[in-house]
Enzyme design. Structure first.
Site, PDB file in Angstrom:
ATOM      1  N   ASP A   9       2.585  -4.235   3.340  1.00 34.32           N
ATOM      2  CA  ASP A   9       3.779  -3.389   3.438  1.00 34.32           C
ATOM      3  C   ASP A   9       4.617  -3.693   2.203  1.00 34.32           C
ATOM      4  O   ASP A   9       4.357  -4.655   1.479  1.00 34.32           O
ATOM      5  CB  ASP A   9       4.578  -3.724   4.708  1.00 34.32           C
ATOM      6  CG  ASP A   9       5.870  -2.916   4.795  1.00 34.32           C
ATOM      7  OD1 ASP A   9       5.823  -1.687   4.565  1.00 34.32           O
ATOM      8  OD2 ASP A   9       6.938  -3.490   5.070  1.00 34.32           O
ATOM      9  N   SER A  10       5.649  -2.867   2.000  1.00 34.61           N
ATOM     10  CA  SER A  10       6.535  -3.118   0.872  1.00 34.61           C
ATOM     11  C   SER A  10       7.406  -4.361   1.100  1.00 34.61           C
ATOM     12  O   SER A  10       7.985  -4.891   0.168  1.00 34.61           O
ATOM     13  CB  SER A  10       7.439  -1.905   0.667  1.00 34.61           C
ATOM     14  OG  SER A  10       8.118  -1.617   1.875  1.00 34.61           O
ATOM     15  N   CYS A  72       2.672   0.554   6.210  1.00 33.20           N
ATOM     16  CA  CYS A  72       3.860   1.137   5.592  1.00 33.20           C
ATOM     17  C   CYS A  72       3.682   2.652   5.679  1.00 33.20           C
ATOM     18  O   CYS A  72       2.661   3.169   5.221  1.00 33.20           O
ATOM     19  CB  CYS A  72       3.922   0.674   4.137  1.00 33.20           C
ATOM     20  SG  CYS A  72       5.186   1.469   3.150  1.00 33.20           S
ATOM     21  N   GLU A 151      16.052  -5.292   5.993  1.00 37.08           N
ATOM     22  CA  GLU A 151      15.731  -6.349   5.020  1.00 37.08           C
ATOM     23  C   GLU A 151      16.856  -7.398   5.001  1.00 37.08           C
ATOM     24  O   GLU A 151      16.643  -8.557   4.708  1.00 37.08           O
ATOM     25  CB  GLU A 151      15.532  -5.748   3.621  1.00 37.08           C
ATOM     26  CG  GLU A 151      14.272  -4.890   3.478  1.00 37.08           C
ATOM     27  CD  GLU A 151      12.974  -5.697   3.351  1.00 37.08           C
ATOM     28  OE1 GLU A 151      12.998  -6.808   2.780  1.00 37.08           O
ATOM     29  OE2 GLU A 151      11.933  -5.215   3.837  1.00 37.08           O
ATOM     30  N   CYS A 183       8.689   4.662  10.033  1.00 33.76           N
ATOM     31  CA  CYS A 183       8.812   3.644   8.988  1.00 33.76           C
ATOM     32  C   CYS A 183       8.636   2.315   9.692  1.00 33.76           C
ATOM     33  O   CYS A 183       9.221   2.099  10.763  1.00 33.76           O
ATOM     34  CB  CYS A 183      10.196   3.721   8.344  1.00 33.76           C
ATOM     35  SG  CYS A 183      10.552   2.333   7.241  1.00 33.76           S
ATOM     36  N   HIS A 185       9.737  -0.482   9.218  1.00 29.86           N
ATOM     37  CA  HIS A 185      10.946  -1.290   9.384  1.00 29.86           C
ATOM     38  C   HIS A 185      11.732  -0.897  10.648  1.00 29.86           C
ATOM     39  O   HIS A 185      12.475  -1.706  11.189  1.00 29.86           O
ATOM     40  CB  HIS A 185      11.885  -1.102   8.192  1.00 29.86           C
ATOM     41  CG  HIS A 185      11.486  -1.853   6.956  1.00 29.86           C
ATOM     42  ND1 HIS A 185      10.345  -1.579   6.254  1.00 29.86           N
ATOM     43  CD2 HIS A 185      12.098  -2.863   6.294  1.00 29.86           C
ATOM     44  CE1 HIS A 185      10.268  -2.387   5.211  1.00 29.86           C
ATOM     45  NE2 HIS A 185      11.328  -3.179   5.211  1.00 29.86           N
TER      46      HIS A 185
HETATM   47  N1  DGL Z   1       8.192  -0.034   5.602  1.00 28.68           N
HETATM   48  C1  DGL Z   1       8.121   1.102   4.724  1.00 28.68           C
HETATM   49  C2  DGL Z   1       7.650   2.318   5.501  1.00 28.68           C
HETATM   50  O1  DGL Z   1       7.018   2.180   6.509  1.00 28.68           O
HETATM   51  C3  DGL Z   1       9.381   1.513   4.059  1.00 28.68           C
HETATM   52  C4  DGL Z   1      10.176   0.540   3.348  1.00 28.68           C
HETATM   53  C5  DGL Z   1      10.332   0.926   1.907  1.00 28.68           C
HETATM   54  O2  DGL Z   1      11.042   1.877   1.582  1.00 28.68           O
HETATM   55  O3  DGL Z   1       9.729   0.231   1.120  1.00 28.68           O
HETATM   56  O4  DGL Z   1       7.873   3.430   5.121  1.00 28.68           O
END
Ligand code: DGL
Length: 267
Positions: A9-10, A72, A151, A183, A185
């Site tokens: 993931d990011s 992600c 975050e 997302c 997150h």
């Molecule tokens: N966790 C990422 C997603 O599922 C998004 C976070 C980011 O913007 O890097 O889209």
């Protein structure tokens, strides 16, 4: 098979997927990469995110993984097909499982999608839902402030509540009964989001759905790790590990969570 499941993931968002995979497959070895030096992906172009996805996959392949989970939504929305074509291993994204669960759940035929700017702009959810049922109405909205809140670890305070209210109140007039947390997150904000939308709207967490698919694919391939072997979970990040470890520990309840900083794609 002894090899690990690779997840990227990011940042820390993919830990929501890891947590569900661990719950479904507690004996599997897992290698997680959080590309914390380059988060957020959600504001970047499809081309840049695809390059990041390739570099993350190359890093994980070098760790001997048997399967890749793109944990992600942004990377799944814009680069999953390219990653599948480029790399010779089973690749699972988070978008299709979430879309399938939403279509199964809705009774009103109106589904809401929230995600990053890149995910929403890609229209990947609209396309995935239309492939399953072309009659369903989709209402999508980018919520770019949610990722920095998570975050930062601000998942259940007044700021999170105000941001959630501001983004989500307008959804109430659309007739949706199902909202996809598009997302990885966002499941960390589930409580706050649920409070704004109330009990009449079901929240779809793609993490749970993705974990089911991972278990299914491993089972079909008969690639599960033998239970008696020791289970290893490793965490890598591309920026300093301190914040990742702090939030990761709080979230996974793993006091021993340690992450190692690595270079991926020159970062
Ligand atoms: N966790 C990422 C997603 O599922 C998004 C976070 C980011 O913007 O890097 O889209």
């Amino acid at each position: 098979m002894q090899k690990a499941i690779g997840i990227f993931d990011s940042g820390i968002g993919g830990l929501t997927v890891l947590k569900e995979i661990v719950a479904a497959l507690p004996d599997e070895n897992i290698i997680y990469l959080g590309d914390t030096a380059r988060v957020p992906y959600g504001i970047r172009s499809a081309e840049t995110v695809t390059r990041y996805s390739f570099e993350n996959t190359q890093f994980l392949l070098a760790q001997e993984i048997k399967m890749l989970v793109v944990a992600c939504n942004t990377a799944s929305a814009v680069s999953l097909e390219a990653v599948k074509k480029e790399f010779p291993l089973p690749v699972i994204g988070v978008l299709e499982p979430g879309a399938r669960a939403a279509v199964r759940t809705t009774r009103t035929g109106q589904i809401g999608i929230i995600g990053t700017e890149a995910t929403i702009a890609s229209k990947a959810y609209e396309k995935a839902i239309a492939r399953l049922d072309a009659g369903i109405g989709v209402h999508s909205l980018a919520c770019p402030l949610f990722v920095p809140l998570v975050e930062e670890g601000w998942t259940d305070n007044d700021v999170a509540a105000l941001v959630a209210r501001t983004y989500l109140e307008p959804f109430k007039a659309t007739g949706i009964d199902t909202l996809v947390l598009g997302c990885t997150h966002y499941p960390l904000l589930k409580r706050v989001i649920g409070r704004v939308l109330g009990p009449g709207i079901t929240l779809i967490d793609s993490a749970t759905e993705t974990a089911k698919e991972v278990a299914e694919v491993l089972g079909k391939l008969k690639w599960n790790k033998p239970v008696k072997e020791r289970t290893v979970r490793k965490y890598f990040v591309t920026d300093t590990p301190a914040r990742f470890e702090m939030i990761g520990k709080r979230f996974l309840g793993d006091d021993l969570l340690r992450a190692e900083q690595v270079k991926v794609g020159g970062v």
